[in-house]
Design a protein around this motif. Sequence first.
Motif, short mmCIF file in Angstrom:
data_model
loop_
_atom_site.label_atom_id
_atom_site.label_comp_id
_atom_site.label_asym_id
_atom_site.label_seq_id
_atom_site.Cartn_x
_atom_site.Cartn_y
_atom_site.Cartn_z
N GLU A 55 0.81 -1.23 0.11
CA GLU A 55 -0.06 0.06 -0.04
C GLU A 55 0.78 1.26 -0.04
O GLU A 55 0.40 2.52 -0.64
N ASP A 56 2.00 1.21 0.68
CA ASP A 56 2.54 2.38 1.06
C ASP A 56 3.79 2.82 0.09
O ASP A 56 4.44 3.65 0.07
N ASP A 57 4.31 1.63 -0.58
CA ASP A 57 5.61 1.83 -1.43
C ASP A 57 5.36 2.68 -2.65
O ASP A 57 4.70 2.61 -3.58
N PRO A 58 5.86 4.24 -2.66
CA PRO A 58 5.97 5.00 -3.67
C PRO A 58 6.02 4.57 -5.01
O PRO A 58 5.66 5.10 -6.17
N SER A 59 6.96 3.55 -4.95
CA SER A 59 7.32 2.90 -6.48
C SER A 59 5.77 2.56 -7.32
O SER A 59 6.00 2.57 -8.38
N LEU A 60 4.85 2.14 -6.59
CA LEU A 60 3.74 1.90 -7.18
C LEU A 60 3.22 3.01 -8.23
O LEU A 60 2.48 2.61 -8.91
N ARG A 61 3.48 3.97 -7.67
CA ARG A 61 3.18 5.20 -8.43
C ARG A 61 4.45 5.91 -9.29
O ARG A 61 4.31 7.03 -9.82
N CYS A 62 5.37 5.13 -9.52
CA CYS A 62 6.50 5.56 -10.16
C CYS A 62 7.14 6.83 -9.51
O CYS A 62 7.60 7.56 -10.37
N GLU A 63 7.09 6.94 -8.14
CA GLU A 63 7.83 7.84 -7.63
C GLU A 63 8.87 7.36 -6.59
O GLU A 63 8.89 6.08 -6.06
N PRO A 64 9.99 8.16 -6.50
CA PRO A 64 11.07 7.58 -5.57
C PRO A 64 10.92 7.69 -4.33
O PRO A 64 10.17 8.65 -3.92
N ALA A 65 10.98 6.85 -3.29
CA ALA A 65 10.56 6.72 -1.98
C ALA A 65 11.70 7.69 -1.14
O ALA A 65 11.38 8.24 -0.05
N SER A 66 12.92 7.72 -1.73
CA SER A 66 14.00 8.46 -0.95
C SER A 66 15.20 8.39 -2.00
O SER A 66 15.10 7.44 -2.89
N MET A 67 16.32 9.13 -1.55
CA MET A 67 17.37 8.78 -2.33
C MET A 67 17.95 7.55 -2.22
O MET A 67 18.97 6.95 -3.01
N ALA A 68 17.95 7.03 -0.90
CA ALA A 68 18.47 5.62 -0.62
C ALA A 68 17.93 4.56 -1.39
O ALA A 68 18.62 3.77 -1.68
#
Length: 227
Positions: A55-68
Amino acid sequence: MRQSLCSIVLISITAATQAAHPVDGVWILERIVEETAAPLTPAGAAVQQAYDLLEDDPSLRCEPASMARVWGNPNSRTGIRVSADHVQLDHELFDLRRSIPSEASGLSGETLNLAGTAFAALGKAAYRLEGERLIVTSSGLAAGYLRTGTGYPQGEGASATETFWREGDRLLLELVYRDPALFNGEYRILHRLFATGESEVPVYECTDADYDWFEQLNAEATEGEQP
């Protein structure tokens, strides 16, 4: 004779200013050399505990979760180019582009994708050079996740420092996060990357992802456990 000497000096100076910086090139992650355990505060541990990968991983929206998350992604390239007035970092993952001004300019740069969308989770960055080391400092990070597999959180207002240097033919990157609300101390990751020999970073062209494969894998594993 004097004119010729001046011309030679001018050519030499021009060539020197155009010489590649040691960290220039297209690089890909070889491995993570060291990683500290995230020193979570109770508030940080609560965010991690509430994290739901599906539910929470931004990768599902093609967005970076962080620089790490970006640097830790396997098999994706990053191009680095140090010029006279800025550093350009082009990440294959999510087609991220970072045009980073020097700290001396008093400016800072956002991270955009090829469509021009900015990502607050990566904050605003400026760079400085210390000898042959490139240091990029990002501040004002929005909430995200440093590790989408473990749910290590990134809080509002956190900061990050990326330090790049060469060790032989490899590039080392030390990534250090500071987050007084979610961490007791620093979270540090040391990466080692190798040069691909390429001159450009390919286009990623992310589309909305899903975790159907993950759920299918879990279902197969569960079926295998049944008598």
